[in-house]
Write an enzyme that holds these catalytic residues in place. Structure first.
Site, mmCIF file in Angstrom:
data_model
loop_
_atom_site.group_PDB
_atom_site.id
_atom_site.type_symbol
_atom_site.label_atom_id
_atom_site.label_comp_id
_atom_site.label_asym_id
_atom_site.label_seq_id
_atom_site.Cartn_x
_atom_site.Cartn_y
_atom_site.Cartn_z
ATOM 1 N NE ARG A 163 -4.234 1.716 0.635
ATOM 2 C CZ ARG A 163 -5.302 2.080 -0.093
ATOM 3 N NH1 ARG A 163 -5.075 1.621 -1.242
ATOM 4 N NH2 ARG A 163 -6.162 2.900 0.244
ATOM 5 C CB THR A 167 -9.018 -1.023 -7.739
ATOM 6 O OG1 THR A 167 -8.985 0.478 -7.238
ATOM 7 C CG2 THR A 167 -8.372 -2.050 -7.024
ATOM 8 C CB THR A 195 -5.722 0.860 -6.462
ATOM 9 O OG1 THR A 195 -6.823 1.751 -6.964
ATOM 10 C CG2 THR A 195 -5.141 1.125 -5.306
ATOM 11 C CG ASP A 244 -8.502 5.325 -0.578
ATOM 12 O OD1 ASP A 244 -9.339 5.853 -1.016
ATOM 13 O OD2 ASP A 244 -8.213 4.292 -1.083
ATOM 14 C CB SER A 262 -7.046 -0.422 0.858
ATOM 15 O OG SER A 262 -7.571 -0.884 -0.179
ATOM 16 C CB SER A 263 -12.414 -1.014 0.043
ATOM 17 O OG SER A 263 -12.896 -0.025 0.907
ATOM 18 N N GLY A 315 -13.384 -1.475 -7.619
ATOM 19 C CA GLY A 315 -14.654 -0.714 -7.321
ATOM 20 C C GLY A 315 -14.812 -0.107 -6.061
ATOM 21 N N GLY A 316 -13.658 0.601 -5.329
ATOM 22 C CA GLY A 316 -13.730 1.255 -4.291
ATOM 23 C C GLY A 316 -14.151 0.236 -3.170
HETATM 24 N N1 GLY Z 1 -8.172 3.007 -3.544
HETATM 25 C C1 GLY Z 1 -9.124 2.030 -3.110
HETATM 26 C C2 GLY Z 1 -8.920 1.017 -2.335
HETATM 27 O O1 GLY Z 1 -7.994 1.212 -1.817
HETATM 28 O O2 GLY Z 1 -9.553 0.723 -1.461
#
Ligand code: GLY
Length: 559
Positions: free
Chosen positions: A93, A368, A386, A410, A439-440, A460-461
């Site tokens: 990340r 992403t 992403t 984020d 993050s998701s 998809g966020g």
């Molecule tokens: N930028 C999307 C995520 O990390 O969830």
């Protein structure tokens, strides 16, 4: 001639079918949103590479062929399960730069400056992708690093055929942002937009990738590339320095583990919220009576939405970078007892109300990309990475040829300020120097009898968590084939805003009305998720791969 015939017969006996719906193969499979990148990964498997090797090559290829999300300027997560069922994860990340502060996006009155945290040079986090791929390869790869990066170098330097999926954004960037990095991104050496069917080369990106090929991690984080990144930042008011780059390290982390009936679920721990929320929701599902909850019925949609509401409330309250939040109650959130408590709160006749005076978050990038890999020995990789928005910050240096992320968006942007529209101000995910933003992303591997069974993920966020969750449920509970599990109707609820989003034309009007009568607010979207999955049929030794039909160029490539 005889040899050619033998090879041809061998190939048809191994690849059983390749249709839009799904691909079956015995020796290896890569499912990604770019057919070129999937084929690059399968070529590595054919050369004797393992799943990690193929994942590294696929990720670099996607950085060239799918630049809206495939990247070397962003970050992500990898879950790796070997054939014996041992699982690990890699966290690459992005991080906040050393100069970042928790009020860096606020004006003098303490208000958020519009777009500053999403579309400005200061929205760029320290990229992690190259470090993550390198670390995973150092530990688990088998072929040489250079051989895995070379296909991407070739795709960038020699080019590939421009397709319509890329051409749409190419035209839009040219029209809306002429004379910018993105306005020229898809141009040829004369400055003209490359047309569909023509060859698109990216020579600067090819040179950056060649430095990574030759020097590995240091090819990006030290030396010429790092120097150029730092000087681009300095010239344009960005925060990232050579020191930020030199300090960046990917982290190998223990996976999160949950169970659903006889299956084991492995997913990403924080700083992704994906694994926690997925396992929480699967624990809740385990308590449901599926004789009562028929797939896609009103009761089913209601219960699934209520599970999502609760998992997202927990996400907002508790989760952030574990290295900055040592007290996060992850074990409690994952426990079956927590699911029992949450289950007890659900009224099967009425929608709950999300308490908007507490937390919530509206803004979300949805560009992403995910890919799934399995090799002939049964090793599996689930990788999601992403740039945050499609084409990230839309900023980059012509000398380097790649796009920087806008992942700083984020983080929770305004300390202590939470709005019903959905901005979060809670502490775990406030900006701090060197912190990773929440993050998701939910790269996931499900094991059956201790071996990889389902490899799955999506972009998809925040919808990622829910589309992965429903796909896993569709396979484990409803025994759907992988392509069906990916394609059938999905919903999304994220606590705040308090509404169910459903896939247009896939939920019956009667069900919608019945849900409204229960107190739910609904709105539609054309599609949710772009899932890329593999299901392993252990009895017959067959990998079945499917790429979501909403991915224009996606392919499950097997051999
Ligand atoms: N930028 C999307 C995520 O990390 O969830």
């Amino acid at each position: 001639m005889k040899t050619k015939l033998t090879i041809f017969l061998a190939s048809i006996s191994i690849v059983f079918s390749h249709s839009i719906a799904q691909t079956k193969a015995k020796n290896g499979m890569v499912v990604s949103t770019s057919s070129i990148a999937s084929d690059v990964g399968v070529d590595i498997l054919k050369k004797g590479g393992n799943a990690v090797d193929a994942a590294v090559a696929t990720a670099f290829a996607l950085a060239v062929t799918h630049p809206s999300a495939g990247n070397i300027g962003g970050g992500g997560f990898m879950v790796f399960m070997n054939a014996e069922g041992n699982v690990t994860t890699f966290d690459f990340r992005e991080k906040a730069p050393l100069k970042a502060t928790n009020d860096m996006y606020l004006d003098e009155e303490g208000n958020l400056i519009r777009n500053e945290n999403h579309l400005s040079i200061k929205a760029i986090g320290v990229p992690g992708t190259v470090a993550g791929l390198y670390k995973a390869h150092q530990k688990y790869g088998s072929l040489s690093w250079a051989d895995l990066v070379q296909p991407a170098v070739d795709l960038a330097s020699k080019g590939f055929t421009m397709n319509w999926t890329l051409y749409g954004p190419a035209e839009r960037f040219r029209e809306r942002q002429p004379d910018s990095f993105m306005g020229d991104y898809f141009a040829d050496s004369q400055g003209e937009l490359v047309q569909p069917g023509e060859t698109w080369t990216q020579s600067a990106l090819g040179q950056t990738l060649a430095a990574i090929r030759d020097k590995g991690h240091d090819g990006f984080y030290k030396g010429d590339v790092a120097k150029k990144i730092a000087s681009y930042m300095k010239k344009n008011g960005g925060l990232i320095t050579k020191q930020d780059l030199a300090k960046y390290e990917a982290i190998e982390r223990e996976p999160l583990k949950g169970t659903y009936k006889d299956y084991e679920i492995y997913s990403m721990p924080p700083p992704s919220s994906g694994g926690v929320a997925l396992i929480e929701m699967m624990n809740l599902m385990e308590l449901a009576d599926f004789e009562e909850l028929e797939f896609n019925s009103t009761k089913y949609v209601h219960f699934v939405a209520e599970a999502m509401r609760r998992a997202f409330a927990d996400r907002a309250e508790h989760l952030g970078d574990p290295d900055f939040n040592p007290e996060m109650p992850v074990n409690r959130l994952l426990s079956k007892d927590h699911a029992k408590n949450r289950f007890g709160e659900i009224d099967m006749q009425r929608a709950s109300i999300s308490d908007s005076s507490r937390f919530g978050q509206l803004y979300d990038g949805n560009s992403t990309t995910h890919f799934s890999v399995m090799d002939k020995n049964g090793n599996a990789v689930s990788l999601t990475y992403t740039l945050e928005y499609g084409y990230g910050s839309r900023l980059g240096s012509e000398e380097l040829g790649f796009i920087f992320n806008n992942e700083m968006g984020d983080f929770n942007p305004v300390p202590g300020v939470t709005t019903s529209r959905g901005q979060i101000g809670t502490k775990p995910n406030l900006i701090e120097p060197e912190k990773r933003m929440l993050s998701s992303m939910t790269p996931t591997i499900v094991a059956k009898d201790g071996k990889p069974y389902l490899v799955i993920g999506s972009p998809g966020g925040r919808t990622i968590i829910n589309t992965v969750f429903q796909t896993v449920l569709n396979v484990l509970e409803f025994d759907m084939e992988i392509h069906r599990a990916i394609e059938v109707m999905k919903i999304h609820h994220q606590w705040l805003p308090d509404r169910i989003i459903y896939e247009r034309d896939m939920l019956s009007p009667d069900t919608r009305k019945a849900l409204e009568a229960m107190g739910h607010t609904l709105s539609d979207r054309s599609r949710l998720g772009v899932l890329m999955g593999i299901r392993y049929d252990a009895e017959n030794g067959i990998m079945v791969g499917a790429s979501d039909s909403s991915s224009g160029e996606g392919k499950a490539s097997g051999y």
